[in-house]
Design an enzyme around this catalytic site. Structure first.
Site, short mmCIF file in Angstrom:
data_model
loop_
_atom_site.label_atom_id
_atom_site.label_comp_id
_atom_site.label_asym_id
_atom_site.label_seq_id
_atom_site.Cartn_x
_atom_site.Cartn_y
_atom_site.Cartn_z
NE ARG A 195 40.71 31.66 -21.46
CZ ARG A 195 40.47 30.40 -21.88
NH1 ARG A 195 41.24 29.41 -21.50
NH2 ARG A 195 39.46 30.16 -22.68
CG ASP A 202 32.47 27.40 -22.25
OD1 ASP A 202 31.92 27.32 -23.37
OD2 ASP A 202 33.70 27.37 -22.10
CB THR A 239 37.32 24.83 -31.48
OG1 THR A 239 37.15 24.95 -30.08
CG2 THR A 239 38.76 25.08 -31.87
N GLY A 256 36.41 18.67 -29.37
CA GLY A 256 37.03 17.97 -30.49
C GLY A 256 38.51 18.30 -30.61
CD GLU A 257 39.36 22.93 -28.30
OE1 GLU A 257 39.68 22.72 -27.14
OE2 GLU A 257 38.70 23.92 -28.66
NE ARG A 292 41.76 26.86 -27.68
CZ ARG A 292 41.05 26.72 -26.57
NH1 ARG A 292 40.28 25.66 -26.41
NH2 ARG A 292 41.11 27.61 -25.61
ZN ZN Z 1 35.12 29.93 -25.53
#
Ligand code: ZN
Length: 390
Positions: free
Chosen positions: A228, A286, A100, A70-71, A164
């Site tokens: 990451r 994820d 988020t 939804g970002e 975020r």
């Molecule tokens: Zn995450």
């Protein structure tokens, strides 16, 4: 009904050789060199597994089961997952999280989805909270949520070191972890604190300060997305040396890989080469997160959805491309994750453990069959049981 899996090479996850497994009432009742089906019960269902490899059902410790993202605006909220997103990919245990967005998505919805997936045949748990601190809960407190709601086994993913993130202070994070820890102690759970790690260069510093300045053990925390970038992966080595757990994320995009994100299989090979203990390392998919891609000017150019399929793909590539033995590689999605989460009946093939099992074809490591709580969900790569709306 009784089930007998005959003649598979069993990775429990350690390779214990060729065995027969007897399953009853969702549990593993016996593991023997040979079990005669007629001596057990005349209507025992026999699954001939000679020439196949049997591993524990996969434990995926972080999935956006109700959708995430939804970002990029409302139209970028990702859809919720379906049962076969898990089962066709060997996943028999999931932990659902919000992410988020705890405004248009809610914990009651997460809990309802977890119960739907459990009803449909797999084991689905959740974490209370979301990215934000102060934490959103159902009962008004993290501690009470973990104690009173059986499905809730921890809190998170709490975002730190990310644009975020709600930027929790050291004190806020300490108090949150204390609530999760005490909630876990009083309800016989681990009360794990799942931490979403972002791209910021302070990496794990905040967590390290919490551990250094409180009596909360480092094993209360479970930082994810550790692969990451190279900087974070390197910072995680100090965390591992101190006895901490790390979770690597298998879903990715070509853009992220081109920008230097190490693949999970590659990162695992490096961590094992450096001598770290596989029991401290896990992979999660994820799944159903949004994976945005950006063009050269930094504008949003596309959106992909995190895939549960990536979970085992990375393990398979760790075996085939990095020569990590299957009995080692498979731990990052079975025994390691189950132990870290405190799921004592999951992640291993052992007597009285839950009958969550995956049969693999040797060589290709293609998923042949999947059994969840004693039920055959997938056979010869085809889903026998589908979700309610599939
Ligand atoms: Zn995450």
């Amino acid at each position: 009904m009784l089930k007998l899996i005959k003649g598979a090479e069993v990775f429990a996850p350690k390779n214990i050789g060729k065995k027969d497994l007897l399953i009853a009432d969702g549990r593993i009742m016996a593991i023997e060199d040979s079990i005669n089906p007629s001596s057990v019960y005349s209507s025992c269902q026999v699954i001939e597994a000679d020439g196949l490899q049997l591993v524990p059902g996969f434990v995926d410790s972080l999935v956006h089961i109700t959708g995430g993202g939804g970002e990029g605006g409302f139209h970028t909220r990702t859809p919720e997952m379906s049962l076969t997103d898990a089962t066709l990919n060997g996943i028999t245990t999931l932990v659902g999280v919000l992410g988020t967005d705890a405004t248009t998505r809610s914990l009651p919805n997460l809990l309802a989805k977890a119960r739907a997936l459990t009803f449909e045949g797999i084991s689905c748990y959740c974490h209370t909270g979301s990215y934000q601190v102060p934490v959103t809960t159902i009962t008004g407190s993290v501690q009470d949520d973990i104690i009173l709601i059986p499905d809730f086994i921890g809190v998170g993913e709490i975002a730190i070191a990310d644009h975020r993130s709600s930027n929790p202070t050291q004190d806020e994070l300490s108090r949150l972890a204390a609530q999760a820890r005490v909630g876990g102690m009083l309800s016989g759970k681990k009360g794990i604190v799942s931490i979403h790690m972002g791209d910021s260069t302070d990496h794990l510093e905040l967590l390290e300060k919490v551990v250094a300045n409180t009596d909360i053990p480092i094993t209360q925390f479970y930082p994810t997305h550790i692969n990451r970038n190279i900087g974070l992966l390197n910072a995680a080595k100090g965390w591992l040396e101190d006895g901490g757990y790390v979770d690597l994320t298998t879903s990715t995009t070509d853009m992220d890989l081109a920008n230097g994100e190490p693949r999970c299989c590659e990162a695992l090979a490096e961590l094992l080469k450096d001598g770290f203990d596989v029991n401290q390392i896990s992979f999660s998919s994820d799944g159903h997160a949004s994976l945005p891609t950006f063009d050269d000017k930094g504008q949003l150019s596309g959106l992909k959805v995190g895939s549960e399929k990536s979970l085992f793909n990375e393990v398979r590539d760790a075996v085939s491309q990095f020569n990590i033995p299957l009995e080692t590689a498979i731990q990052v999605i079975t025994s390691s994750s189950a132990n870290i989460l405190g799921l004592t009946t999951k992640g291993q093939i052992r007597i009285a453990g839950d009958a969550d099992l995956v049969l693999l074809e040797p060589g290709t490591l293609a998923i042949h069959s999947v059994i969840a709580m004693g039920n055959l969900m997938v056979s010869e790569g085809q889903a026998l049981i589908k979700g309610t709306f599939e």
